[in-house]
Scaffold this active site. Structure first.
Site, PDB file in Angstrom:
ATOM      1  N   ASP A 183      43.247  36.630  47.720  1.00 44.24           N
ATOM      2  CA  ASP A 183      42.809  35.263  47.934  1.00 44.24           C
ATOM      3  C   ASP A 183      41.499  35.279  48.219  1.00 44.24           C
ATOM      4  O   ASP A 183      40.856  34.502  49.000  1.00 44.24           O
ATOM      5  CB  ASP A 183      43.574  34.550  49.004  1.00 44.24           C
ATOM      6  CG  ASP A 183      44.906  34.212  48.598  1.00 44.24           C
ATOM      7  OD1 ASP A 183      45.207  33.998  47.572  1.00 44.24           O
ATOM      8  OD2 ASP A 183      45.586  34.297  49.641  1.00 44.24           O
ATOM      9  N   VAL A 184      40.283  36.122  47.395  1.00 43.11           N
ATOM     10  CA  VAL A 184      39.101  36.008  47.552  1.00 43.11           C
ATOM     11  C   VAL A 184      38.495  35.333  46.377  1.00 43.11           C
ATOM     12  O   VAL A 184      37.226  35.333  46.397  1.00 43.11           O
ATOM     13  CB  VAL A 184      38.489  37.318  47.456  1.00 43.11           C
ATOM     14  CG1 VAL A 184      38.755  38.077  48.735  1.00 43.11           C
ATOM     15  CG2 VAL A 184      38.783  38.405  46.472  1.00 43.11           C
ATOM     16  N   GLY A 185      39.232  34.834  45.285  1.00 40.11           N
ATOM     17  CA  GLY A 185      38.693  33.981  44.422  1.00 40.11           C
ATOM     18  C   GLY A 185      38.784  34.754  43.003  1.00 40.11           C
ATOM     19  O   GLY A 185      37.903  34.444  42.118  1.00 40.11           O
ATOM     20  N   PHE A 241      39.366  31.749  40.353  1.00 44.79           N
ATOM     21  CA  PHE A 241      38.177  31.124  40.372  1.00 44.79           C
ATOM     22  C   PHE A 241      36.896  31.737  39.462  1.00 44.79           C
ATOM     23  O   PHE A 241      36.286  31.172  38.767  1.00 44.79           O
ATOM     24  CB  PHE A 241      37.385  30.808  41.745  1.00 44.79           C
ATOM     25  CG  PHE A 241      36.105  30.245  41.902  1.00 44.79           C
ATOM     26  CD1 PHE A 241      36.033  28.881  41.454  1.00 44.79           C
ATOM     27  CD2 PHE A 241      35.168  31.271  42.143  1.00 44.79           C
ATOM     28  CE1 PHE A 241      34.524  28.372  41.840  1.00 44.79           C
ATOM     29  CE2 PHE A 241      33.675  30.508  42.272  1.00 44.79           C
ATOM     30  CZ  PHE A 241      33.467  29.266  41.813  1.00 44.79           C
ATOM     31  N   LYS A 280      47.314  37.335  32.566  1.00 45.19           N
ATOM     32  CA  LYS A 280      47.484  37.516  33.657  1.00 45.19           C
ATOM     33  C   LYS A 280      48.967  38.180  33.778  1.00 45.19           C
ATOM     34  O   LYS A 280      49.876  37.365  33.994  1.00 45.19           O
ATOM     35  CB  LYS A 280      47.598  36.008  34.783  1.00 45.19           C
ATOM     36  CG  LYS A 280      48.152  36.112  35.959  1.00 45.19           C
ATOM     37  CD  LYS A 280      46.914  36.608  36.996  1.00 45.19           C
ATOM     38  CE  LYS A 280      47.588  36.552  38.342  1.00 45.19           C
ATOM     39  NZ  LYS A 280      46.587  36.728  39.554  1.00 45.19           N
ATOM     40  N   GLN A 335      32.046  32.670  48.244  1.00 46.27           N
ATOM     41  CA  GLN A 335      31.806  32.222  49.726  1.00 46.27           C
ATOM     42  C   GLN A 335      33.231  31.697  50.192  1.00 46.27           C
ATOM     43  O   GLN A 335      33.977  30.980  49.580  1.00 46.27           O
ATOM     44  CB  GLN A 335      30.640  31.026  49.779  1.00 46.27           C
ATOM     45  CG  GLN A 335      30.263  30.481  51.131  1.00 46.27           C
ATOM     46  CD  GLN A 335      29.512  29.443  50.905  1.00 46.27           C
ATOM     47  OE1 GLN A 335      29.077  28.952  49.875  1.00 46.27           O
ATOM     48  NE2 GLN A 335      28.809  29.243  52.290  1.00 46.27           N
TER      49      GLN A 335
END
Length: 222
Positions: free
Chosen positions: A13-15, A18, A38, A180
């Site tokens: 869950d660090v992106g 995204f 994926k 971030q």
């Protein structure tokens, strides 16, 4: 075979998705054709998957959210929000590196895109199959890596450890993107990026701040 890049995380869950979507958008704006894979996803709800990782990738690619398009980019899907082999066991299914490799190689071979992104799961050393970690899949495919790190407390160590682990297996790291953290109590974002860059050597370290236009994908696509 189309040029390809493996999007890996330094932690869960660090992106990763995204960042993959940001790269897809930037490439499409430049007129590049892009594909994404994926190969395996866990924590997948078949009744509501528009905001799942494959759903978000399909939306970024400008493709409809159908069973056909889903199968094309993410054929191995499991309900439990666990590592893929653990989630597969709960469904009495097996998951092997050979399965993942075969799917990825077929997708890479058949794609006519200017760029293909392959997104992993969890962190670099997260189990991705019964007999393999995400790192093993990267090494098997022989792809360069875009490493995504976070800015939560402890992220500096996690990110630099992941970077050294990739280097130890001779995986080329194209860039390191620091995403971030949403927690306002997280350490200062700019200082975190600077601290990681101070120890990353020649690997470019790029900042991905929340709520701001993302300029870093253009640097990766050069």
């Amino acid at each position: 075979m189309s040029p390809a890049l493996f999007v890996a995380g330094a932690h869960t869950d660090v992106g990763k998705t995204f960042c993959a979507c940001a790269l897809i958008h930037a490439a499409r704006v430049r007129g590049f054709a892009v594909d994404a894979l994926k190969p395996v996803v866990s924590g997948f709800d078949p009744g509501d998957w528009s905001q799942s990782d494959p759903g978000r990738l399909l939306t970024a690619l400008g493709r409809p959210l159908t069973d056909r398009t889903l199968d094309a980019i993410s054929p191995l899907r499991f309900r439990a929000p666990l590592s893929p082999p653990m989630a597969a066991r709960l469904e009495r299914r097996t998951l092997s590196l050979a399965q993942l490799e075969a799917f990825c190689r077929a997708g890479l071979a058949h794609s006519a895109a200017d760029l293909v992104l392959v997104e992993g799961v969890g962190g670099v050393m997260s189990p991705i199959a019964e007999d393999a970690t995400g790192l093993d899949l990267m090494v098997t495919l022989g792809l360069p890596c875009l490493l995504v790190g976070g800015s939560y407390l402890g992220a500096i160590s996690h990110t630099l450890t992941a970077l050294e682990t990739l280097r130890s297996r001779a995986v080329p790291v194209t860039a390191l993107v620091i995403s971030q953290d949403a927690d306002p109590a997280a350490p200062d974002f700019r200082e975190t990026v600077a601290s990681i860059a101070a120890f990353a050597g020649e690997t470019p370290v790029l900042a991905a701040p929340r709520g701001e236009p993302q300029s870093w994908p253009s640097l990766v696509l050069r």
